[in-house]
Design a protein around this motif. Structure first.
Motif, short mmCIF file in Angstrom:
data_model
loop_
_atom_site.label_atom_id
_atom_site.label_comp_id
_atom_site.label_asym_id
_atom_site.label_seq_id
_atom_site.Cartn_x
_atom_site.Cartn_y
_atom_site.Cartn_z
N PHE A 105 0.86 -1.19 0.00
CA PHE A 105 0.00 0.00 0.00
C PHE A 105 0.90 1.24 0.00
CE2 PHE A 105 -2.98 3.16 1.43
CZ PHE A 105 -4.22 2.70 0.99
N PRO A 106 0.66 2.18 -0.93
CA PRO A 106 1.55 3.34 -1.05
C PRO A 106 1.45 4.30 0.14
CG PRO A 106 -0.37 3.62 -2.44
CD PRO A 106 -0.46 2.23 -1.89
N LYS A 107 2.58 4.87 0.49
CA LYS A 107 2.58 5.87 1.57
C LYS A 107 1.83 7.12 1.13
CE LYS A 107 6.92 4.25 3.61
NZ LYS A 107 8.33 4.59 3.93
N ASP A 108 1.94 7.44 -0.15
CA ASP A 108 1.26 8.61 -0.71
C ASP A 108 0.58 8.16 -1.99
OD1 ASP A 108 0.36 10.98 -1.75
OD2 ASP A 108 2.26 12.06 -1.49
N ILE A 109 -0.76 8.05 -1.97
CA ILE A 109 -1.46 7.51 -3.14
C ILE A 109 -1.41 8.46 -4.33
CG2 ILE A 109 -3.02 6.10 -1.75
CD1 ILE A 109 -5.18 8.19 -2.22
N ALA A 110 -1.04 9.70 -4.08
CA ALA A 110 -0.95 10.66 -5.19
C ALA A 110 0.30 10.42 -6.02
CB ALA A 110 -0.97 12.08 -4.66
N LYS A 111 1.28 9.73 -5.42
CA LYS A 111 2.54 9.51 -6.13
C LYS A 111 2.59 8.11 -6.74
CE LYS A 111 5.30 12.59 -3.16
NZ LYS A 111 6.45 12.66 -2.24
N GLU A 112 3.29 7.98 -7.85
CA GLU A 112 3.49 6.67 -8.48
C GLU A 112 4.53 5.88 -7.71
OE1 GLU A 112 4.51 7.48 -12.55
OE2 GLU A 112 2.40 7.46 -13.17
N VAL A 113 4.44 4.54 -7.85
CA VAL A 113 5.42 3.66 -7.20
C VAL A 113 6.14 2.86 -8.27
CG1 VAL A 113 4.13 3.51 -5.04
CG2 VAL A 113 3.71 1.84 -6.84
N ARG A 114 7.34 2.43 -7.95
CA ARG A 114 8.18 1.69 -8.89
C ARG A 114 7.95 0.19 -8.69
NH1 ARG A 114 11.12 2.63 -13.63
NH2 ARG A 114 12.97 1.29 -13.72
N CYS A 115 7.57 -0.52 -9.77
CA CYS A 115 7.42 -1.97 -9.70
C CYS A 115 8.77 -2.61 -9.98
CB CYS A 115 6.39 -2.45 -10.71
SG CYS A 115 6.26 -4.26 -10.78
N SER A 116 9.23 -3.43 -9.07
CA SER A 116 10.55 -4.05 -9.21
C SER A 116 10.58 -5.14 -10.27
CB SER A 116 10.98 -4.64 -7.86
OG SER A 116 10.06 -5.64 -7.44
N ARG A 117 9.41 -5.62 -10.69
CA ARG A 117 9.38 -6.71 -11.67
C ARG A 117 9.31 -6.18 -13.11
NH1 ARG A 117 8.32 -12.18 -11.18
NH2 ARG A 117 7.65 -13.23 -13.09
N CYS A 118 8.31 -5.33 -13.39
CA CYS A 118 8.17 -4.82 -14.76
C CYS A 118 8.95 -3.51 -14.96
CB CYS A 118 6.71 -4.61 -15.12
SG CYS A 118 5.88 -3.30 -14.19
N ARG A 119 9.50 -2.98 -13.83
CA ARG A 119 10.35 -1.78 -13.85
C ARG A 119 9.61 -0.56 -14.43
NH1 ARG A 119 15.19 -3.34 -12.23
NH2 ARG A 119 15.86 -5.50 -12.56
N LYS A 120 8.31 -0.50 -14.11
CA LYS A 120 7.54 0.66 -14.54
C LYS A 120 7.08 1.45 -13.32
CE LYS A 120 5.63 -1.48 -18.73
NZ LYS A 120 4.37 -1.92 -19.41
N ASN A 121 6.92 2.75 -13.51
CA ASN A 121 6.30 3.58 -12.49
C ASN A 121 4.79 3.49 -12.69
OD1 ASN A 121 8.74 4.44 -11.38
ND2 ASN A 121 8.89 6.14 -12.83
N VAL A 122 4.07 3.05 -11.67
CA VAL A 122 2.63 2.84 -11.81
C VAL A 122 1.87 3.60 -10.72
CG1 VAL A 122 2.87 0.58 -12.89
CG2 VAL A 122 2.73 0.72 -10.41
N SER A 123 0.64 3.97 -11.02
CA SER A 123 -0.23 4.64 -10.06
C SER A 123 -1.20 3.63 -9.46
CB SER A 123 -1.02 5.76 -10.74
OG SER A 123 -1.99 6.28 -9.84
N LEU A 124 -1.34 3.68 -8.16
CA LEU A 124 -2.28 2.80 -7.46
C LEU A 124 -3.53 3.56 -7.03
CD1 LEU A 124 0.18 0.69 -5.26
CD2 LEU A 124 -0.93 0.02 -7.40
N LYS A 125 -3.71 4.76 -7.55
CA LYS A 125 -4.84 5.59 -7.15
C LYS A 125 -6.17 4.90 -7.46
CE LYS A 125 -4.34 9.95 -7.86
NZ LYS A 125 -4.28 11.30 -8.51
N ALA A 126 -6.28 4.31 -8.67
CA ALA A 126 -7.52 3.64 -9.05
C ALA A 126 -7.78 2.41 -8.18
CB ALA A 126 -7.46 3.24 -10.52
N SER A 127 -6.71 1.69 -7.85
CA SER A 127 -6.85 0.50 -7.00
C SER A 127 -7.32 0.87 -5.60
CB SER A 127 -5.53 -0.26 -6.92
OG SER A 127 -5.14 -0.75 -8.19
N VAL A 128 -6.77 1.96 -5.06
CA VAL A 128 -7.19 2.41 -3.73
C VAL A 128 -8.65 2.82 -3.74
CG1 VAL A 128 -6.85 4.18 -1.97
CG2 VAL A 128 -4.87 3.10 -3.04
#
Length: 649
Positions: free
Chosen positions: A560-583
Motif C-alpha cells: 500500500f503506497p505511503k502517498d497515493i498521489a505519487k506513483e510507485v516503482r514496480c521491481s518486476r516490470c520496472r515501470k512507475n505505476v499509479s495505485l490511485k484507481a486500485s485504492v
C-alpha cells in the motif's frame, strides 16, 4: 518427525478404527497384539505385501489365529427387540396426554409406541397382533391435533396397511377427513366425511361435530426444505457430480486433485454429489432418518428392530431392501464394539450394493484411485485394521450376506477372502478420503448469531475425494441431506487448484500446529500459500492491502503506497505505476463488505451473498490475500452458503 509427533500420529490413526476405547474391539485387538511376539509383528507381519496376505494371516497364522478364531466364533446378533407390552403402555400414555391437550408429550409417547410395536401377527396375544397398526392410528389422532395433516394421513394409511380393520370404522374416516382438510384438500376431506356419515347410519350431528373440532385445530406450517443447487455450466461427463468447468490433474507430489478447467467466478457451484456410501452416526439414531439423515418428527420403524428409525415408508423400504437387512440384527453389536463411523462406512459399501460383484468393483476402484498411504503404515496399524476387517467379514457371514454357508466355521471361503481383502483396503482409504456430514443448528432469535455446525455422519464421495486441502479453502462446503455441495468463495484462473479444508485453518491455528496436525492425521506436509508465506492468524493480520501491479501481464504485488498521489516503482516490470484507481476500488469493496455484513445481520441471506460475492470478485482483480477484511468476508460467505444447506432449530 519426533517421538511425540509419532505417538500423536498413531493415536489419530487408531481413532479412525476404534472411536470408543471402552468397546470390546479394543480388548480384542490388545489381546491379539499381546499374544504375538514383537519379532513376528515386526519381522513377519510387517513384511506382508498385500491386503489379501494380511487377511489370510489373521485367520491361519499360528501366532495369532487361535485368539482371532476364538473371538470371531462368538459373533452373534445383538439388537434392540420389539416389545408389544411396552408399546401398549406407551400408547395408553399417548392417548392420556392427547385427551389432556398436551399434544407434544402425547407425540413423544406415541413415537415410542410405534417404534417398539411388533410387526403384524408377531405377538398375537397382544392387540391380536395389531399393535403397530393401533400405534399408528393413535399417533395419527395426535398429529391431527397438532395440525400435521400430511403426517397424520401417512400414519392412517400405514395403520390400514398393517391390518387395522376399516369396515365400519367411523373414527378412521373422520380422522382421514380431518387430515385432508388440514392439507387443504377439501374435496377428498368431504368424500371421507361422507363415508364416515354412511358408516354411522347417517348421524346428522357428525358433520357439525367435525366442523367444530376442525375449527379448534391450528394448522402447522411445514418447514422449508433446502434446495439442491444447480451445477454451474452443467455436469462434467468425466467427473460425476462436478461442474464441467473443473477437471482432475495428477502430479507426483500431490497425486490426483481438482483444478479449474476454465475461469470460475465467486459463487460458482463446482460440486453437487450424492455419496458412494453414507452412514448416520449411532449417536443420532433416535433423532435422524437412518437413510436420508433428515431430522425425525414422526419416525417410521424397521419392522424387525427398534434401534433405528426412518422419516418415511420410502426410506424404510429402500434401506430394508438393501443394506439394513444385513445390518439390522447386528446394530447393537457394532455399537458395543466401539468401532468408528469409518468402519460402518466400509461395511455399508458392501451391504448397500446391488450385488457382491458391484461392491467389489467399487471397493477396488476406491483403493486403486484414492490415497491410502500404504508406504507409511506401521505393522500395528495394519494388524488393527486387519482384525476389524475380519470382524466385519464375520458379521457378513452371520448375516448370510454370502447365502447359507456349508459350515459355521470362521475361516473365509475364496469369495469371502476377496471381501475381507476389500474391507481392509476400504479401512485404509476411508481414513484419508471420507467426509463428515453436517447440518447447521440455528437459534430462534437469529440464523447466524449463536448458530453452530453439528456433525451427524460420514460419507465417501467419488468426486469430492479429489479436492485437496489448503489451510485457507477456496470453496464453501455444505450438505443438503447427504448430498455434498462445494461453492467457490473466490475467482479461479484455469489450472488453479480448487481447495477444500480438512480441519486446520490458518485463521485460528499457527503454522507449526497446522503442520503437526496434518502430518499426524493425513500424513502430508502442506505447501499451500498460507503455509509457504506463513500467514498470521486472523487477530494478527494487518488491514493494509497488497495490490497487484496494474501493468498488463505483470504478476508482481505492491505494498500500500505511503502517498497515493505519487506513483510507485514496480521491481518486476520496472515501470512507475499509479495505485490511485486500485485504492479507490478498495474503498468501494470495503463498503460492499459493510453492506453485506449488515444484510447478514438482518438475515437477508441472498442479499448478503450477492454483496459479498461482488466485493470478493472485485478484490481479487486488484489485490491478493491475506487481507483481513476479505478473509472475514469469505468466512461470512461460507456461513451464508451453509445456511442454504440442511438446517434446524
Amino acid at each position: 518427525m519426533d517421538i511425540s509427533d509419532s505417538s500423536y500420529q498413531q493415536i489419530c490413526s487408531a481413532r479412525t478404527v476404534q472411536s470408543d476405547q471402552k468397546g470390546f474391539f479394543n480388548e480384542f485387538f490388545l489381546e491379539v497384539k499381546g499374544g504375538c511376539s514383537e519379532k513376528w509383528l515386526k519381522h513377519y507381519f510387517s513384511q506382508l505385501k498385500s491386503n489379501e496376505a494380511r487377511i489370510l494371516s489373521i485367520f491361519s497364522d499360528q501366532e495369532i489365529c487361535d485368539t482371532v478364531l476364538g473371538v470371531l466364533e462368538n459373533v452373534a446378533p445383538v439388537y434392540k427387540l420389539k416389545d408389544g407390552l411396552f408399546s401398549v403402555q406407551r400408547r395408553a400414555q399417548a392417548d392420556k396426554f392427547n385427551l389432556l391437550g398436551d399434544f407434544e408429550q402425547a407425540l413423544m409417547h406415541a413415537n415410542l409406541a410405534v417404534m417398539r410395536a411388533p410387526a403384524k401377527d408377531v405377538e398375537r396375544d397382544i392387540d391380536n397382533g395389531l399393535s403397530l397398526a393401533m400405534a399408528y392410528r393413535s399417533r395419527a389422532g395426535i398429529l391431527i391435533n397438532l395440525g400435521y395433516g400430511e403426517a397424520a394421513l401417512r400414519d392412517l394409511k400405514l395403520a390400514a396397511s398393517y391390518g387395522l380393520e376399516l369396515k365400519g370404522n367411523v373414527d378412521y374416516y373422520i380422522k382421514m377427513a380431518k387430515a385432508y382438510a388440514l392439507m387443504g384438500e377439501s374435496a377428498r376431506s368431504d368424500i371421507s366425511l361422507k363415508v364416515a356419515e354412511k358408516l354411522s347410519g347417517n348421524n346428522i350431528s357428525l358433520r357439525d361435530s367435525f366442523d367444530t373440532e376442525l375449527a379448534l385445530i391450528r394448522r402447522s406450517e411445514t418447514s422449508d426444505q433446502p434446495v439442491v443447487p444447480t451445477l454451474t455450466n452443467g455436469e462434467n461427463h468425466a467427473l460425476r457430480g462436478a461442474s464441467s468447468l473443473v477437471k482432475v490433474v495428477e502430479t507426483k507430489e500431490r497425486g490426483r486433485f481438482v483444478v479449474a478447467g476454465d475461469n470460475l467466478k465467486t459463487g460458482d457451484v463446482v460440486l453437487c454429489e450424492n455419496p458412494v456410501a453414507a452412514c448416520l452416526s449411532p449417536t443420532f439414531a433416535g433423532s435422524h432418518c437412518h437413510h436420508c439423515f433428515q431430522r425425525l418428527t414422526t419416525p417410521v420403524p424397521c419392522l424387525n428392530c427398534s434401534g433405528i428409525a426412518f422419516c418415511s415408508p420410502q426410506c424404510m423400504g429402500e434401506a430394508c431392501d438393501s443394506y439394513h437387512r444385513f445390518e439390522c440384527q447386528f446394530m447393537d453389536l457394532f455399537i458395543g464394539s466401539g468401532m468408528s463411523i469409518l468402519c460402518y462406512l466400509a461395511l455399508r459399501v458392501f451391504t448397500q450394493a446391488p450385488s457382491l460383484e458391484n461392491a467389489l468393483h467399487d471397493a477396488t476402484s476406491m483403493y486403486e484411485n484414492l490415497c491410502s498411504h500404504i508406504e507409511s503404515r506401521e505393522a500395528e496399524d495394519y494388524l488393527q485394521r486387519s482384525l476389524m476387517a475380519g470382524f466385519l467379514l464375520r458379521c457378513l457371514q452371520k448375516a448370510q450376506y454370502f447365502g447359507r454357508r456349508k459350515s459355521e466355521g470362521v475361516n473365509p471361503t475364496a469369495v469371502e477372502l476377496k471381501v475381507g481383502t476389500a474391507l481392509l483396503g476400504l479401512l485404509q482409504v476411508l481414513q484419508y478420503n471420507a467426509h463428515e456430514v453436517f447440518e447447521k443448528k440455528v437459534t430462534d432469535q437469529h440464523r447466524f448469531e449463536g448458530s453452530k455446525i453439528v456433525y451427524v455422519g460420514a460419507a465417501i464421495y467419488a468426486s469430492g475425494a479429489y479436492f485437496n486441502h489448503e489451510c485457507w479453502p477456496s470453496v464453501a462446503r455444505y450438505f443438503v441431506g447427504k448430498k455434498l455441495v462445494l461453492t467457490t468463495i473466490k475467482p479461479h484462473q484455469p489450472n488453479e487448484i480448487i481447495a477444500e479444508n480438512y480441519g486446520p485453518i490458518f485463521t485460528k491455528t499457527n503454522l507449526k500446529e497446522r503442520q503437526r496436525s496434518l502430518r499426524a492425521r493425513y500424513l502430508f506436509e502442506c505447501k499451500c500459500k498460507a503455509c509457504q508465506e506463513n500467514w498470521p492468524t486472523i487477530q494478527k493480520i494487518e488491514k493494509q492491502v497488497r495490490f497487484r501491479c496494474p501493468s498488463a501481464n505483470c504478476v508482481n504485488v505492491l505494498k500500500f503506497p505511503k502517498d497515493i498521489a505519487k506513483e510507485v516503482r514496480c521491481s518486476r516490470c520496472r515501470k512507475n505505476v499509479s495505485l490511485k484507481a486500485s485504492v479507490a476500488k478498495m474503498i468501494q469493496i470495503e463498503e460492499l463488505y459493510r453492506r453485506a455484513a449488515e444484510s447478514m445481520h438482518n438475515q437477508k441471506v441472498q442479499e448478503a451473498i450477492d454483496q459479498f460475492t461482488e466485493g470478493i470478485e472485485a478484490f481479487f482483480e486488484i489485490a491478493v490475500l491475506p487481507h483481513k477484511d476479505t478473509i472475514i468476508a469469505q468466512h461470512s460467505l461460507i456461513r451464508c452458503f451453509a445456511d442454504r444447506g440442511t438446517t434446524f432449530k
